[in-house]
Motif scaffolding. Structure first.
Motif, short mmCIF file in Angstrom:
data_model
loop_
_atom_site.label_atom_id
_atom_site.label_comp_id
_atom_site.label_asym_id
_atom_site.label_seq_id
_atom_site.Cartn_x
_atom_site.Cartn_y
_atom_site.Cartn_z
N GLU A 148 40.04 27.37 36.04
CA GLU A 148 38.74 27.14 36.69
C GLU A 148 38.65 27.88 38.01
O GLU A 148 37.65 28.54 38.31
CB GLU A 148 38.52 25.64 36.90
N ILE A 149 39.71 27.82 38.79
CA ILE A 149 39.74 28.53 40.07
C ILE A 149 39.68 30.03 39.84
O ILE A 149 38.97 30.76 40.54
CB ILE A 149 40.98 28.12 40.89
N MET A 150 40.41 30.51 38.83
CA MET A 150 40.41 31.94 38.51
C MET A 150 39.00 32.41 38.16
O MET A 150 38.56 33.46 38.61
CB MET A 150 41.38 32.21 37.35
N ILE A 151 38.29 31.63 37.38
CA ILE A 151 36.93 32.01 36.98
C ILE A 151 35.98 31.92 38.17
O ILE A 151 35.24 32.87 38.45
CB ILE A 151 36.43 31.13 35.81
N LYS A 152 35.98 30.78 38.86
CA LYS A 152 35.00 30.55 39.93
C LYS A 152 35.24 31.40 41.17
O LYS A 152 34.30 31.88 41.78
CB LYS A 152 34.98 29.07 40.31
N VAL A 153 36.48 31.58 41.55
CA VAL A 153 36.77 32.26 42.81
C VAL A 153 36.96 33.77 42.62
O VAL A 153 36.47 34.56 43.41
CB VAL A 153 38.01 31.64 43.49
N VAL A 154 37.63 34.16 41.56
CA VAL A 154 37.96 35.57 41.38
C VAL A 154 36.94 36.28 40.49
O VAL A 154 36.28 37.23 40.91
CB VAL A 154 39.39 35.73 40.81
N ALA A 155 36.80 35.82 39.25
CA ALA A 155 35.99 36.54 38.27
C ALA A 155 34.49 36.53 38.61
O ALA A 155 33.81 37.54 38.45
CB ALA A 155 36.21 35.97 36.88
N GLN A 156 33.98 35.41 39.09
CA GLN A 156 32.56 35.36 39.42
C GLN A 156 32.23 36.11 40.71
O GLN A 156 31.08 36.45 40.95
CB GLN A 156 32.08 33.91 39.52
N ALA A 157 33.23 36.38 41.53
CA ALA A 157 32.98 37.13 42.77
C ALA A 157 32.82 38.62 42.50
O ALA A 157 32.15 39.31 43.27
CB ALA A 157 34.13 36.89 43.74
N ILE A 158 33.38 39.12 41.41
CA ILE A 158 33.34 40.56 41.13
C ILE A 158 31.91 41.08 41.01
O ILE A 158 31.55 42.06 41.65
CB ILE A 158 34.19 40.90 39.89
#
Length: 195
Positions: A148-158
């Motif tokens: 969840e953190i990977m998706i919300k913080v990293v992937a959605q920021a791209i």
């Protein structure tokens, strides 16, 4: 009053534009002319493709260099011409400035400068960058909160930077959401999981 070097360069260009020595460009009929744009460390100058205007641009650059004791890096300087400018005129202008010609700038500050009809092709790099980032982490080693953190913080920021400027095609957004779902549920190219 103390001015920065960019302010001094801007004043020299403004003076030449005010005296009609540099034409600049209009976005549409009746709009004001734009002679230059400055970004953090970059300058974009607009001029009519005449020998007189580019001689004036060369003079302004030379005057700026003498006044500021800074040297403009002409090896990093590029010129783009409209299709209406002939090959002989292009070569004369390049010789005056001592720069190189490029057909067009593909990207500036990480964003495309020209977007044609196929917007999906232009923005496909977003999908690739997101999938590479998600594939880079070992999904089997991440717990559900870690994913969840990977998706919300990293992937959605791209895509957020590009989406703040351009409207991304809905089909591409759906594909990006599908990537997030595949990562979340643990699907890959060989194994499909239901969600």
């Amino acid at each position: 009053m103390i001015t920065s070097n960019a302010d001094a360069f801007s004043m020299l260009i403004d003076k030449a534009a005010w005296e009609h020595l540099i034409q600049g460009v209009r976005i549409c009929r009746g709009s004001p002319r734009v002679s230059h744009l400055f970004f953090r460390e970059d300058s974009i100058l607009f001029a009519k493709a005449t020998l007189q205007e580019f001689s004036k641009v060369a003079y302004i650059i030379s005057k700026y260099e003498r006044a500021s004791s800074q040297k403009v890096n002409l090896s990093k300087t590029e010129v783009v011409f409209s299709r209406n400018v002939g090959a002989d005129r292009r070569q004369e202008i390049i010789d005056i400035l001592g720069v190189r010609e490029v057909a067009r700038h593909e990207k500036y500050l990480g964003l495309p400068t020209i977007i044609g009809r196929s917007k999906k092709a232009v923005f496909a790099c977003l999908k690739e960058r997101i999938w590479k980032k998600l594939q880079g982490c070992k999904e089997k080693l991440l717990s559900k909160p870690g994913k969840e953190i990977m998706i919300k913080v990293v992937a959605q920021a791209i895509p957020s930077y590009m989406m703040s400027i351009f409207k991304i095609p809905d089909g591409l957004i759906d594909e990006i959401h599908a990537l997030f779902a595949r990562f979340w549920w643990g699907s890959n190219d060989t194994v499909r999981k239901l969600h």
